[in-house]
Design an enzyme around this catalytic site. Structure first.
Site, PDB file in Angstrom:
ATOM      1  N   GLY A  37      35.983  19.615 -21.122  1.00  0.00           N
ATOM      2  CA  GLY A  37      37.060  20.508 -20.693  1.00  0.00           C
ATOM      3  C   GLY A  37      37.631  20.117 -19.356  1.00  0.00           C
ATOM      4  CG  ASP A  38      35.706  20.855 -15.557  1.00  0.00           C
ATOM      5  OD1 ASP A  38      36.622  21.672 -15.382  1.00  0.00           O
ATOM      6  OD2 ASP A  38      34.518  21.121 -15.340  1.00  0.00           O
ATOM      7  CG  MET A  39      35.463  14.821 -17.462  1.00  0.00           C
ATOM      8  SD  MET A  39      35.796  14.561 -15.689  1.00  0.00           S
ATOM      9  CE  MET A  39      36.162  12.826 -15.686  1.00  0.00           C
ATOM     10  CB  ALA A  97      40.440  15.442 -14.475  1.00  0.00           C
TER      11      ALA A  97
END
Length: 400
Positions: A167-169, A172
């Site tokens: 999710g974060d990557m 990003a």
């Protein structure tokens, strides 16, 4: 060196992974990334394990090529520092919850008063609008809310969270793409942009097979365990001494796989005679090939299949990854010397240019390591800087 983003100034305000990883990617390409951190505590990731000589290895990994200034943004004098910095910034990157920057007096309208052409990228869980805009969303919540968790794991078990921070990557990467597009628009057209990146929507966008299936047919994608959604065989297999993966995206490769496994008659079976048929009859196909694969050693089967151009790999541990000749030949592991942690190892940027590409010019900063330097650059004299320190508006790193 004249790297692609040399001369671009980025202000990074945020915590943990999505925003800071985006900032690192921009810094690797030559941008001057000024990381604005809270006094005393800094970015929350500074507290995560493991620590080396008191410094978080995670912080070191994703905050290279940045300068740190530690500011109390709740004080008017702290806000004024950011506004001064914003006047010369090309891009402001923040990943707070919607409304936080406005509450600090640092929202898009505030920044545009001092820099009308700024590119302003906001990264948040659910985006800047909609009924869920104010909800907190760390990585696991993003995976659940976006649907990606629902298709991960075995069919008859609860969903299995991915082993890496998807999710974060994904967020990003989309934030970096958005930032670069915004900067290009500024260069070409002379105007900035306000950019809204939702981590949840980034994960939705990345789920190409799953979303296209649902939108085209109304069928809700389910968990498939080791199997692929579109083709077979394409999964993890058990060999005699470990596990490997084999991918078969076309008919020619299927024939080669069956030849290596010594299954020429099964290769002629009409049930397996095409892309769609193999997936339709996947269970029957697996009953044939799994016992054959189980007789092989992993490395021997990988070598045999690779000789015929079949996509395959042993399932590597991260030790295997960094021990591999391919990783060494490509220089994936790099080294540096951190001011406090000493010699450290890192992963290089995944992109290679023929010249002037991404590089590590400076290691991750100590909290407030460049506070005085940055303040001096935006017009504060020595006396004014000392007053900001004494008034606890800013912090400087010990010994800086």
């Amino acid at each position: 060196m004249a790297r692609p983003l040399s001369g671009i100034r980025v202000l990074e305000l945020g915590n943990l992974l999505a925003g800071p990883f985006c900032g690192m990617l921009l810094g690797d390409m030559g941008a001057d990334v000024i990381k604005i951190e809270p006094r005393r505590t800094g970015d929350m990731i500074r507290s995560t394990q493991p620590h080396v000589a008191g410094e978080s290895a995670n912080y070191i990994a994703i905050n290279r090529n940045k300068r740190s200034i530690a500011i109390d943004l709740k004080q008017p004098a702290g806000r004024d520092i950011v506004l001064r910095l914003s006047a010369s910034a090309d891009l402001v990157l923040e990943n707070f919850r919607p409304g936080v920057m406005d509450g600090l007096g640092l929202g898009i309208d505030d920044i545009r008063k001092v820099n009308p052409e700024v590119v302003y990228v906001s990264v948040s869980g659910f985006g800047q609008t909609g009924p869920l805009r104010d909800r907190s969303a760390v990585n696991l919540i993003v995976e659940a809310a976006s649907g990606s968790l629902s298709v991960t794991g075995e069919p008859d078990d609860v969903p299995m969270r991915p082993g890496v921070q998807t999710g974060d990557m994904f967020g990003a990467m989309f934030a970096t793409y958005a930032a670069l597009a915004g900067l290009m628009g500024k260069v070409r057209h002379g105007e900035g942009r306000q950019i809204d990146v939702s981590l949840v929507e980034a994960s939705i966008a990345a789920a190409v097979w799953e979303t296209s299936e649902y939108l085209a047919t109304g069928s809700v994608p389910q968990r498939l365990g080791h199997k692929h959604r579109l083709t077979a065989p394409y999964q993890v297999f058990q060999a005699s001494d470990g596990v490997l993966v084999i991918g078969c995206p076309n008919d020619q490769l299927f024939q080669k796989i069956m030849g290596v496994l010594g299954l020429p008659e099964a290769a002629k079976d009409t049930r397996f005679g095409g892309y769609v048929l193999r997936k339709t009859n996947e269970d029957a196909l697996l009953q044939v090939i799994e016992p054959a694969i189980a007789k092989w050693k992993v490395n021997e089967l990988v070598e045999a299949l690779s000789a015929f151009g079949v996509p395959c790999s042993r399932v590597n541990s991260y030790k295997d990854v960094f021990d591999s000749e391919q990783t060494k030949a490509r220089g994936v592991e790099i080294a540096g010397v951190h001011r406090r942690a000493g010699p450290v190892k890192m992963v290089r940027n995944a992109v290679l240019f023929d010249k002037d590409g991404p590089a590590v010019d400076r290691m991750a900063p100590l909290l407030g390591e460049q506070t005085e330097e940055i303040l001096g650059e935006c017009g504060y004299g020595a006396e004014a800087i000392r007053k900001l320190i004494d008034d606890k508006v800013v912090d400087v790193a010990a010994g800086a």
